[in-house]
Design a protein around this motif. Structure first.
Motif, PDB file in Angstrom:
ATOM      1  N   LEU A 252     -21.059   8.283 -21.818  1.00 22.01           N
ATOM      2  CA  LEU A 252     -21.014   8.252 -20.357  1.00 22.01           C
ATOM      3  C   LEU A 252     -21.708   7.011 -19.812  1.00 22.01           C
ATOM      4  N   VAL A 253     -21.163   6.473 -18.734  1.00 17.56           N
ATOM      5  CA  VAL A 253     -21.810   5.370 -18.025  1.00 17.56           C
ATOM      6  C   VAL A 253     -21.942   5.790 -16.564  1.00 17.56           C
ATOM      7  N   GLU A 254     -23.158   5.699 -16.035  1.00 20.42           N
ATOM      8  CA  GLU A 254     -23.349   6.140 -14.645  1.00 20.42           C
ATOM      9  C   GLU A 254     -23.124   5.000 -13.645  1.00 20.42           C
ATOM     10  N   PHE A 255     -22.493   5.327 -12.538  1.00 18.56           N
ATOM     11  CA  PHE A 255     -22.325   4.388 -11.424  1.00 18.56           C
ATOM     12  C   PHE A 255     -22.995   4.957 -10.181  1.00 18.56           C
ATOM     13  N   PRO A 256     -23.424   4.081  -9.241  1.00 23.92           N
ATOM     14  CA  PRO A 256     -24.192   4.560  -8.089  1.00 23.92           C
ATOM     15  C   PRO A 256     -23.305   5.027  -6.929  1.00 23.92           C
ATOM     16  N   LEU A 257     -23.865   5.919  -6.131  1.00 22.26           N
ATOM     17  CA  LEU A 257     -23.173   6.382  -4.913  1.00 22.26           C
ATOM     18  C   LEU A 257     -23.989   5.949  -3.698  1.00 22.26           C
ATOM     19  N   TRP A 258     -24.374   4.675  -3.664  1.00 24.79           N
ATOM     20  CA  TRP A 258     -25.203   4.193  -2.561  1.00 24.79           C
ATOM     21  C   TRP A 258     -24.504   4.413  -1.227  1.00 24.79           C
ATOM     22  N   ARG A 259     -25.330   4.657  -0.183  1.00 23.85           N
ATOM     23  CA  ARG A 259     -24.764   5.008   1.134  1.00 23.85           C
ATOM     24  C   ARG A 259     -23.830   3.914   1.662  1.00 23.85           C
ATOM     25  N   GLU A 260     -24.119   2.656   1.322  1.00 26.78           N
ATOM     26  CA  GLU A 260     -23.298   1.558   1.850  1.00 26.78           C
ATOM     27  C   GLU A 260     -21.823   1.707   1.453  1.00 26.78           C
ATOM     28  N   TYR A 261     -21.581   2.274   0.293  1.00 25.07           N
ATOM     29  CA  TYR A 261     -20.184   2.456  -0.126  1.00 25.07           C
ATOM     30  C   TYR A 261     -19.443   3.419   0.820  1.00 25.07           C
ATOM     31  N   GLY A 262     -20.206   4.286   1.469  1.00 27.93           N
ATOM     32  CA  GLY A 262     -19.607   5.215   2.429  1.00 27.93           C
ATOM     33  C   GLY A 262     -18.944   4.464   3.571  1.00 27.93           C
ATOM     34  N   ASP A 263     -19.504   3.307   3.940  1.00 26.44           N
ATOM     35  CA  ASP A 263     -18.937   2.525   5.055  1.00 26.44           C
ATOM     36  C   ASP A 263     -17.516   2.053   4.739  1.00 26.44           C
ATOM     37  N   TYR A 264     -17.213   1.877   3.445  1.00 23.26           N
ATOM     38  CA  TYR A 264     -15.882   1.388   3.063  1.00 23.26           C
ATOM     39  C   TYR A 264     -14.785   2.387   3.453  1.00 23.26           C
ATOM     40  N   LEU A 265     -15.191   3.635   3.692  1.00 20.18           N
ATOM     41  CA  LEU A 265     -14.193   4.699   3.939  1.00 20.18           C
ATOM     42  C   LEU A 265     -14.072   5.056   5.415  1.00 20.18           C
ATOM     43  N   LYS A 266     -14.683   4.227   6.292  1.00 21.60           N
ATOM     44  CA  LYS A 266     -14.611   4.525   7.725  1.00 21.60           C
ATOM     45  C   LYS A 266     -13.221   4.203   8.265  1.00 21.60           C
ATOM     46  N   SER A 267     -12.697   5.138   9.075  1.00 22.67           N
ATOM     47  CA  SER A 267     -11.357   4.962   9.648  1.00 22.67           C
ATOM     48  C   SER A 267     -11.475   4.822  11.158  1.00 22.67           C
TER      49      SER A 267
END
Ligand code: BES
Ligand code: ZN
Ligand code: ZN
Length: 480
Positions: free
Chosen positions: A396-411
């Motif tokens: 397994l390799v872990e990747f982050p769920l930093w809050r900034e990535y949430g901005d990419y999904l704004k509609s």
């Protein structure tokens, strides 16, 4: 599984033997080989050859040396690979039953050797006219009883059988495995192994307003299903269930955002591999009767550009009530998973793990060597799942769920969109799923590992059954 595995109290004079041996200790040879054969074996060991093949009067003897360099996880993997490598020799000499003896001084790796052999011997022959000719010659692997713990062999058999069912399901084309057929297969497995299955049909999915599943299904001529699997033994250690969620896209054409036909669609019958992992895990734990309450949730549909297909620009209302602007109909997995993840809340889960062939970028990032994962669990759970990943070599390799990535999904017109930016596609897919969770949760993107174009040792080409062994190891050691 096309290989029978049994524990043998004894072996007969004419049984073909495979002996796991040390390169330095030859005490065992007295019992089985002549003095001149012993000298030959000794010389071969010195020369560092992987194995010695000895035809005797009425049997073959194979002496297998297992080299011991590398990390503990690599050593176990090398042993599985050695188990797979010997299959070519067995096939060449038309050996259909082999008895494995362990004559190493130290080394409790015989189960891994068996695992590599049995999993490597898998074949999916259902659609060949001349199946018999293509079948593997090796039918039975026997293990000398004194070399193993019978209970451990039973657990290994459960995981191997379940892994092979998961492989079969992935290998089945859409011409057989529609969403409804998939549900039938799950019900059949539940009956055979003891877990309960409930299947929701289209009407019920509509009543539940599972807008993600319904939108993806709109372009299809076949109805979707939503499957609930339940293994709830009376001695379960956990009060609240562990829920496994699997992406069950039985075929992904991309929908109206059609995938380019050259190559990229060829393997898309495997887009239900996450669901196959969940079915496999439920089979393995119910066969082994593990004392854990585990449920599975599987939304299933194909993704097609039929005449009523959902279109880029559509806004859909999900089961959770959130709205999603669809900007790419090929980002369908997250839509059906989101409904399942929201539905999971009603069971007040202790932990939710989802498995999905979710993004091409996961496959690009780490190739077939690892599963990408992300999530918010605490209490050392990430370390535990990582340990299981090393133990079964589904790393397994872990990747982050930093809050900034949430901005990419704004509609501009809905609560979120189903497409992120041009980079970090695997993470924004995870971020999308996170929106529908409010419990301890991990997401596993198996796009790189679920389906192989070329066999990789005991992992055959096409469906690998990845995740079944990982989940079994994790759940076997689980303590809430
Ligand atoms: N099923 C695919 C992901 C996939 C690609 C799995 C290759 C295995 C091999 C998924 O539904 C998909 O198409 N994802 C897109 C998302 C994109 C449109 C945001 C991708 O990864 O390109
Ligand atoms: Zn897609
Ligand atoms: Zn997909």
């Amino acid at each position: 599984m096309n290989t029978k595995v049994s524990v043998a109290k004894s072996f007969k004079q004419n049984d073909h033997l495979l002996i796991l041996a040390d390169v330095k200790n030859f005490e065992w040879t007295k019992e089985l080989v002549s003095d001149s054969e012993k000298s030959f074996i000794k010389k071969a060991a010195k020369d560092d050859v992987p194995y010695v093949f000895l035809p005797q009067i009425n049997r073959y003897i194979i002496v297998q040396f297992l080299h011991k360099k590398g990390s503990p996880a690599e050593l176990l993997e090398d042993t599985r690979v050695a188990g797979n490598d010997i299959l070519a020799l067995l096939s060449h000499y038309k050996i259909n039953t082999i008895t494995i003896l362990n004559r190493q001084k130290k080394g409790n790796n015989i189960l891994e050797y068996l695992e590599g052999m049995a999993l490597g011997n898998y074949k999916f022959l259902k659609y060949f006219k001349d199946k018999k000719e293509k079948e593997s010659c090796l039918k039975t692997i026997r293990i000398e009883a004194k070399a193993v713990d019978v209970a451990e062999v039973a657990l290994l058999k459960a995981t191997m059988e379940a892994t092979c069912v998961a492989r079969d399901l992935v290998n089945e084309p859409l011409s057989y495995l529609s969403a409804e057929k998939f549900s039938e297969e799950i019900v059949k497995q539940g009956k055979a192994n003891g877990f309960k299955t409930t299947v929701f049909r289209k009407k019920k999915i509509e009543t539940l307003k599972m807008g993600g599943i319904l939108a993806v299904n709109k372009g299809s001529s076949q109805p979707p299903t939503f499957n609930i699997l339940d293994w709830h033994p009376s001695n379960a250690k956990n009060k609240k269930p562990i829920i496994l969620v699997g992406k069950g896209v039985v075929y992904d054409t991309g929908g109206l955002s059609l995938k380019p036909t050259a190559n990229s669609m060829d393997s898309m019958k495997s887009d239900m591999a996450g669901a196959a992992t969940v079915v496999g895990a439920l089979i393995a734990i119910s066969k082994a009767k593990l004392p854990v309450h585990v449920m599975g949730l599987i939304p299933a549909t194909d993704n097609r550009p039929g005449k009523d297909a959902y279109v880029p620009g559509d806004v859909i209302r999900m089961h959770s009530g959130s709205t999603v602007e669809v900007l790419n109909t090929d980002a369908e997995g997250r839509l059906i998973l989101a409904d399942a993840l929201h539905y999971a809340k009603k069971f007040d889960p202790e932990l939710v793990l989802d498995f999905a062939t979710l993004t091409g970028s996961a496959a690009k990032a780490v190739g077939p060597e690892a599963i990408c994962f992300m999530g918010n669990v605490k209490n050392g759970l990430k370390e535990k799942i990582n340990r299981s990943g090393d133990a079964v070599y589904e790393r397994l390799v872990e990747f982050p769920l930093w809050r900034e990535y949430g901005d990419y999904l704004k509609s501009n017109i809905a609560d979120l969109k189903n497409l992120g930016g041009s980079s970090a596609g695997m993470i924004t897919a995870g971020k999308f799923l996170e929106h529908f969770t409010d419990y301890p949760w991990l997401h596993f993107d198996i796009a790189g590992t679920a389906y192989l174009k070329q066999a990789n040792s005991y992992r055959p080409k096409e469906g690998t059954g990845v995740g079944v062994r990982l989940l079994f190891d994790f759940l076997k050691n689980y303590n809430s």
